[in-house]
Design a protein around this motif. Structure first.
Motif, PDB file in Angstrom:
ATOM      1  N   SER A  31       0.890  -1.217  -0.078  1.00 54.27           N
ATOM      2  CA  SER A  31      -0.035   0.124   0.163  1.00 54.27           C
ATOM      3  C   SER A  31       0.727   1.272   0.082  1.00 54.27           C
ATOM      4  O   SER A  31       2.052   1.227   0.706  1.00 54.27           O
ATOM      5  CB  SER A  31      -0.929   0.209   1.522  1.00 54.27           C
ATOM      6  OG  SER A  31      -1.723   1.085   1.466  1.00 54.27           O
ATOM      7  N   THR A  32       0.352   2.310  -0.511  1.00 56.14           N
ATOM      8  CA  THR A  32       0.946   3.482  -0.770  1.00 56.14           C
ATOM      9  C   THR A  32       0.409   4.855  -0.037  1.00 56.14           C
ATOM     10  O   THR A  32      -0.607   4.499   0.201  1.00 56.14           O
ATOM     11  CB  THR A  32       1.505   3.956  -2.115  1.00 56.14           C
ATOM     12  OG1 THR A  32       0.313   4.326  -2.870  1.00 56.14           O
ATOM     13  CG2 THR A  32       2.188   2.794  -3.225  1.00 56.14           C
ATOM     14  N   TRP A  51      -0.830   7.167  -1.251  1.00 53.24           N
ATOM     15  CA  TRP A  51      -1.871   7.433  -2.429  1.00 53.24           C
ATOM     16  C   TRP A  51      -3.008   6.455  -2.316  1.00 53.24           C
ATOM     17  O   TRP A  51      -4.156   6.902  -2.549  1.00 53.24           O
ATOM     18  CB  TRP A  51      -1.394   7.676  -3.940  1.00 53.24           C
ATOM     19  CG  TRP A  51      -0.223   8.518  -3.860  1.00 53.24           C
ATOM     20  CD1 TRP A  51       1.182   8.079  -3.931  1.00 53.24           C
ATOM     21  CD2 TRP A  51       0.019  10.030  -3.847  1.00 53.24           C
ATOM     22  NE1 TRP A  51       2.065   9.065  -3.760  1.00 53.24           N
ATOM     23  CE2 TRP A  51       1.269  10.452  -3.953  1.00 53.24           C
ATOM     24  CE3 TRP A  51      -1.227  11.047  -3.783  1.00 53.24           C
ATOM     25  CZ2 TRP A  51       1.681  11.712  -3.935  1.00 53.24           C
ATOM     26  CZ3 TRP A  51      -0.627  12.137  -3.941  1.00 53.24           C
ATOM     27  CH2 TRP A  51       0.869  12.604  -3.782  1.00 53.24           C
ATOM     28  N   ASP A  52      -2.855   5.304  -2.039  1.00 52.57           N
ATOM     29  CA  ASP A  52      -3.891   4.235  -1.984  1.00 52.57           C
ATOM     30  C   ASP A  52      -5.040   4.668  -0.902  1.00 52.57           C
ATOM     31  O   ASP A  52      -5.989   4.315  -1.159  1.00 52.57           O
ATOM     32  CB  ASP A  52      -3.221   2.657  -1.715  1.00 52.57           C
ATOM     33  CG  ASP A  52      -2.489   2.173  -2.719  1.00 52.57           C
ATOM     34  OD1 ASP A  52      -2.738   2.876  -3.894  1.00 52.57           O
ATOM     35  OD2 ASP A  52      -1.639   1.441  -2.245  1.00 52.57           O
ATOM     36  N   ALA A  53      -4.528   5.261   0.223  1.00 52.43           N
ATOM     37  CA  ALA A  53      -5.572   5.792   0.936  1.00 52.43           C
ATOM     38  C   ALA A  53      -6.657   6.528   0.778  1.00 52.43           C
ATOM     39  O   ALA A  53      -7.727   6.653   1.353  1.00 52.43           O
ATOM     40  CB  ALA A  53      -4.806   6.324   2.370  1.00 52.43           C
ATOM     41  N   SER A  92      -7.871   6.686  -2.879  1.00 56.96           N
ATOM     42  CA  SER A  92      -8.768   6.052  -3.860  1.00 56.96           C
ATOM     43  C   SER A  92      -9.798   5.394  -3.424  1.00 56.96           C
ATOM     44  O   SER A  92     -10.166   5.111  -2.075  1.00 56.96           O
ATOM     45  CB  SER A  92      -7.974   5.111  -4.486  1.00 56.96           C
ATOM     46  OG  SER A  92      -7.782   3.989  -3.974  1.00 56.96           O
ATOM     47  N   PRO A  93     -10.987   5.635  -4.173  1.00 55.64           N
ATOM     48  CA  PRO A  93     -10.999   5.702  -5.492  1.00 55.64           C
ATOM     49  C   PRO A  93     -11.341   7.248  -5.913  1.00 55.64           C
ATOM     50  O   PRO A  93     -11.299   7.506  -6.827  1.00 55.64           O
ATOM     51  CB  PRO A  93     -12.032   4.913  -5.955  1.00 55.64           C
ATOM     52  CG  PRO A  93     -13.121   4.827  -4.639  1.00 55.64           C
ATOM     53  CD  PRO A  93     -12.275   4.943  -3.527  1.00 55.64           C
ATOM     54  N   THR A 109      -6.861   9.520  -7.846  1.00 56.02           N
ATOM     55  CA  THR A 109      -5.739   8.846  -8.496  1.00 56.02           C
ATOM     56  C   THR A 109      -4.717   9.682  -8.782  1.00 56.02           C
ATOM     57  O   THR A 109      -4.854  10.647  -9.497  1.00 56.02           O
ATOM     58  CB  THR A 109      -6.447   8.064  -9.817  1.00 56.02           C
ATOM     59  OG1 THR A 109      -7.650   7.415  -9.365  1.00 56.02           O
ATOM     60  CG2 THR A 109      -5.474   7.286 -10.395  1.00 56.02           C
ATOM     61  N   ARG A 110      -3.479   9.231  -8.325  1.00 56.23           N
ATOM     62  CA  ARG A 110      -2.330  10.011  -8.616  1.00 56.23           C
ATOM     63  C   ARG A 110      -2.013   9.647  -9.913  1.00 56.23           C
ATOM     64  O   ARG A 110      -2.052   8.657 -10.658  1.00 56.23           O
ATOM     65  CB  ARG A 110      -1.314   9.398  -7.956  1.00 56.23           C
ATOM     66  CG  ARG A 110       0.129  10.385  -8.098  1.00 56.23           C
ATOM     67  CD  ARG A 110       1.390  10.072  -7.427  1.00 56.23           C
ATOM     68  NE  ARG A 110       2.372  10.855  -7.995  1.00 56.23           N
ATOM     69  CZ  ARG A 110       3.555  10.640  -7.922  1.00 56.23           C
ATOM     70  NH1 ARG A 110       3.925   9.449  -7.417  1.00 56.23           N
ATOM     71  NH2 ARG A 110       4.684  11.384  -8.338  1.00 56.23           N
ATOM     72  N   SER A 127       1.164   9.498 -12.368  1.00 58.80           N
ATOM     73  CA  SER A 127       2.370   9.345 -11.957  1.00 58.80           C
ATOM     74  C   SER A 127       3.328  10.052 -12.893  1.00 58.80           C
ATOM     75  O   SER A 127       4.660   9.920 -12.658  1.00 58.80           O
ATOM     76  CB  SER A 127       2.767   7.823 -12.253  1.00 58.80           C
ATOM     77  OG  SER A 127       2.346   7.421 -13.295  1.00 58.80           O
TER      78      SER A 127
END
Length: 149
Positions: A2-3, A5-7, A9-10, A13-14, A16
């Motif tokens: 997990s990153t 950024w995942d916290a 979503s949805p 969305t980063r 990249s």
């Protein structure tokens, strides 16, 4: 794995293809985090720490990690010991946020500044301040820290 950024979503969305600092600012705007607020500082610290660790790891006992950091900041003669890497990094002035973004984009080495003062001025002017708390959690960063304020 997990990153940071995942916290989010949805709903978020980063992209990249963009620097993580720009994407953090977009996220902060979306979430209503006010620059300078406790929430903003906490999330920025978490974001910076995770982005650096994702790029460089955190095993400060690995010579290869120190040598990679030396290469990424543009040191030509890469030292053959951790002690020597730390010594040369202590006199190399790079913005840590820029360093992470340069590595992520493949545009290395990161820009070096001629002095601590030049780096301090750039960092204050751009606001690209890597949080001290996040930096202290990763031993690689200790060699690059300077006093900003």
């Amino acid at each position: 794995m997990s990153t940071f950024w995942d916290a989010f979503s949805p709903d978020f969305t980063r992209n990249s293809q963009l620097p993580f600092s720009s994407e953090f600012n977009r996220l902060a705007t979306q979430r209503g985090w006010v620059v300078g607020s406790n929430r903003y500082r906490k999330e920025w610290s978490r974001c910076c720490g995770e982005e650096f660790t994702r790029q460089y790891g955190q095993d400060a006992h690995r010579l290869s990690g120190w040598q990679g950091l030396c290469a990424d900041v543009g040191i030509k003669d890469i030292p053959s010991s951790i002690t020597q890497c730390k010594k040369v990094l202590n006199t190399t002035w790079v913005n840590i946020v820029d360093l992470v973004e340069c590595r992520e984009s493949g545009r290395l080495p990161a820009k070096q500044y001629r002095s601590q003062n030049a780096l301090r001025e750039y960092t204050q002017r751009t606001g690209k301040i890597f949080p001290k708390k996040a930096a202290k959690r990763n031993k690689f960063l200790a060699a690059l820290l300077i006093v900003i304020f």
